[in-house]
Design a protein around this motif. Structure first.
Motif, PDB file in Angstrom:
ATOM      1  N   UNK A 150       0.783  -1.147   0.109  1.00 54.53           N
ATOM      2  CA  UNK A 150      -0.034  -0.193  -0.061  1.00 54.53           C
ATOM      3  C   UNK A 150       0.919   1.076   0.206  1.00 54.53           C
ATOM      4  N   UNK A 151       1.948   1.210   0.616  1.00 54.09           N
ATOM      5  CA  UNK A 151       2.723   2.446   0.811  1.00 54.09           C
ATOM      6  C   UNK A 151       3.581   2.666  -0.412  1.00 54.09           C
ATOM      7  N   UNK A 152       3.859   1.506  -1.051  1.00 51.48           N
ATOM      8  CA  UNK A 152       4.702   1.757  -2.115  1.00 51.48           C
ATOM      9  C   UNK A 152       3.650   2.213  -3.393  1.00 51.48           C
ATOM     10  N   UNK A 153       2.440   1.638  -3.365  1.00 46.50           N
ATOM     11  CA  UNK A 153       1.679   2.227  -4.386  1.00 46.50           C
ATOM     12  C   UNK A 153       1.159   3.690  -4.150  1.00 46.50           C
ATOM     13  N   UNK A 154       1.252   4.140  -3.069  1.00 47.41           N
ATOM     14  CA  UNK A 154       1.058   5.695  -2.620  1.00 47.41           C
ATOM     15  C   UNK A 154       2.115   6.370  -3.061  1.00 47.41           C
ATOM     16  N   UNK A 155       3.279   5.762  -2.630  1.00 47.50           N
ATOM     17  CA  UNK A 155       4.258   6.785  -3.028  1.00 47.50           C
ATOM     18  C   UNK A 155       4.599   6.854  -4.500  1.00 47.50           C
ATOM     19  N   UNK A 201       8.283   4.284 -10.249  1.00 45.17           N
ATOM     20  CA  UNK A 201       8.977   3.490  -9.418  1.00 45.17           C
ATOM     21  C   UNK A 201      10.364   4.505  -9.070  1.00 45.17           C
ATOM     22  N   UNK A 202      10.884   5.228  -9.670  1.00 46.22           N
ATOM     23  CA  UNK A 202      11.992   6.211  -9.138  1.00 46.22           C
ATOM     24  C   UNK A 202      11.554   7.037  -8.208  1.00 46.22           C
ATOM     25  N   UNK A 203      10.048   7.714  -8.312  1.00 51.74           N
ATOM     26  CA  UNK A 203       9.687   8.512  -7.261  1.00 51.74           C
ATOM     27  C   UNK A 203       9.480   8.083  -5.995  1.00 51.74           C
ATOM     28  N   UNK A 204       8.772   6.628  -6.111  1.00 50.54           N
ATOM     29  CA  UNK A 204       8.478   5.812  -5.067  1.00 50.54           C
ATOM     30  C   UNK A 204       9.726   5.518  -4.302  1.00 50.54           C
ATOM     31  N   UNK A 205      10.781   5.124  -5.050  1.00 44.70           N
ATOM     32  CA  UNK A 205      12.247   4.721  -4.007  1.00 44.70           C
ATOM     33  C   UNK A 205      12.657   6.126  -3.354  1.00 44.70           C
ATOM     34  N   UNK A 206      12.533   7.429  -3.966  1.00 45.68           N
ATOM     35  CA  UNK A 206      13.071   8.493  -3.364  1.00 45.68           C
ATOM     36  C   UNK A 206      12.133   9.043  -2.263  1.00 45.68           C
ATOM     37  N   UNK A 207      11.119   8.679  -2.259  1.00 48.06           N
ATOM     38  CA  UNK A 207      10.079   9.085  -0.992  1.00 48.06           C
ATOM     39  C   UNK A 207      10.465   8.101   0.105  1.00 48.06           C
ATOM     40  N   UNK A 208      10.618   6.510  -0.081  1.00 51.34           N
ATOM     41  CA  UNK A 208      10.782   5.748   0.661  1.00 51.34           C
ATOM     42  C   UNK A 208      12.139   6.141   1.593  1.00 51.34           C
ATOM     43  N   UNK A 209      13.199   6.643   0.594  1.00 52.89           N
ATOM     44  CA  UNK A 209      14.509   7.027   1.164  1.00 52.89           C
ATOM     45  C   UNK A 209      14.435   8.226   2.075  1.00 52.89           C
ATOM     46  N   UNK A 210      13.239   9.070   1.688  1.00 50.82           N
ATOM     47  CA  UNK A 210      13.270  10.585   2.469  1.00 50.82           C
ATOM     48  C   UNK A 210      12.320  10.146   3.754  1.00 50.82           C
ATOM     49  N   UNK A 211      11.487   8.936   3.832  1.00 51.61           N
ATOM     50  CA  UNK A 211      10.645   8.610   4.849  1.00 51.61           C
ATOM     51  C   UNK A 211      11.535   8.570   6.030  1.00 51.61           C
ATOM     52  N   UNK A 212      10.862   8.828   7.329  1.00 53.73           N
ATOM     53  CA  UNK A 212      11.469   8.445   8.712  1.00 53.73           C
ATOM     54  C   UNK A 212      10.628   8.166   9.717  1.00 53.73           C
TER      55      UNK A 212
END
Length: 334
Positions: A150-155, A201-212
């Motif tokens: 769910x989180x990856x889909x939203x990201x 996918x690129x956007x999602x990876x960047x947002x996961x990296x930014x998450x805390x």
């Protein structure tokens, strides 16, 4: 349920007796053949039709928060499909308690196989992204995508602030144990890799990296996005100070510039859960003492509300008053 009980339940004067909530036309079809009486009650304002053939007492519907209303729509759509497809995206998010910072959609989202195509029905959005068994689970009788999926889909698809807020909440944990993580960063990366290739996918990876895991609320997450977009230095989150012999944490601390920023939502002062038995006045006074104690230890201090935190330009003006420098954006809007 007998015909007499059904008819009595459907009388306008007795509509408010449905304190448990739902009335399904399918439950009445054997007795009445159609849901015409339910439609009449809905037309008169006694019932509210939240999904095809599914109703709830109107007064009860009006008491629900937007989150609760959308969750009911999602559960209604899932019930109508009897678990044949997993709920996904924003619809899975509301069931997992993941926040978004824009209104919930009218549509209910489902995941389908890639080969099935993406044709959707009225009120239904189907995503032909493929279904991996590791990405699907069941929660309270509803088939839905896992927290990680769910989180990856939203990201990959949501507006930037909502996507970050969802990632932050999924990872969140606080020192009091009141908030527990719903997943791990490693699980998010595993899910991301399993989904490849996919759009965003690129956007999602960047947002996961930014998450805390340190964000204390969705308002803080949105503020953090705007801080990065404006090019301000990255703050330390939940930095501890000692005030009157007690450890307190600040939302944002810029060590090199010796300044603090705090983001307060209205819930801090009005939500009974957050008040914890205190009056709003008691909370305001305690917060004043806390703030005074922090101010004595730093060069500058500022506070903003949710609306300011979610508006990049208003927050930028507030942080410039702290004397923070502005550089290139640290986050791609994607």
């Amino acid at each position: 349920m007998s015909v007499e009980q059904t008819e009595r339940m459907l009388e306008p004067n007795d509509a408010d007796a449905l304190t448990d909530g739902l009335v399904l036309a399918s439950d009445l079809s054997g007795a009445l053949g159609e849901d015409l009486r339910l439609r009449r009650l809905a037309g008169r304002g006694h019932l509210y039709r939240f999904y095809r053939g599914q109703y709830i007492v109107a007064a009860r519907w009006r008491e629900f928060t937007p989150d609760q209303q959308y969750e009911l729509r999602v559960r209604g759509a899932a019930l109508a499909r009897r678990g044949s497809l997993p709920v996904s995206h924003q619809s899975a998010a509301v069931l997992w308690g993941l926040p978004i910072l824009v209104p919930w959609p009218r549509e209910v989202h489902f995941l389908i196989e890639r080969a099935a195509g993406g044709r959707s029905d009225p009120g239904i959005r189907k995503h032909a992204l493929g279904i991996h068994e590791a990405d699907v689970t069941e929660r309270d009788g509803v088939l839905l995508t896992t927290v990680g999926r769910t989180v990856v889909d939203l990201a990959a698809t949501m507006d930037l602030k909502s996507a970050v807020a969802a990632v932050d909440r999924a990872l969140a944990v606080d020192r009091f144990g009141r908030v527990l993580p719903l997943t791990t960063r490693e699980e998010l990366f595993d899910t991301w890799e399993r989904m490849l290739p996919f759009r965003g996918s690129v956007r999602a990876r960047a947002i996961i990296d930014f998450g805390t895991h340190l964000s204390g609320s969705s308002s803080e997450s949105g503020s953090r996005v705007n801080i990065a977009l404006s090019g301000f230095p990255a703050p330390e989150l939940q930095h501890r100070f000692e005030v009157d012999g007690r450890a307190v944490e600040t939302d944002f601390f810029w060590r090199d510039y010796d300044c603090v920023g705090e983001c307060d939502g209205a819930g801090k002062y009005f939500d009974p859960v957050m008040l914890g038995g205190r009056t709003p006045a008691e909370v305001v006074y305690a917060e004043k003492l806390r703030e005074d104690g922090i101010r004595r230890q730093v060069r500058a201090f500022t506070r903003w509300d949710t609306a300011t935190g979610l508006n990049q330009y208003r927050l930028r003006a507030r942080l410039l008053q702290l004397g923070l420098p502005v550089g290139p954006s640290r986050l791609n809007r994607g």
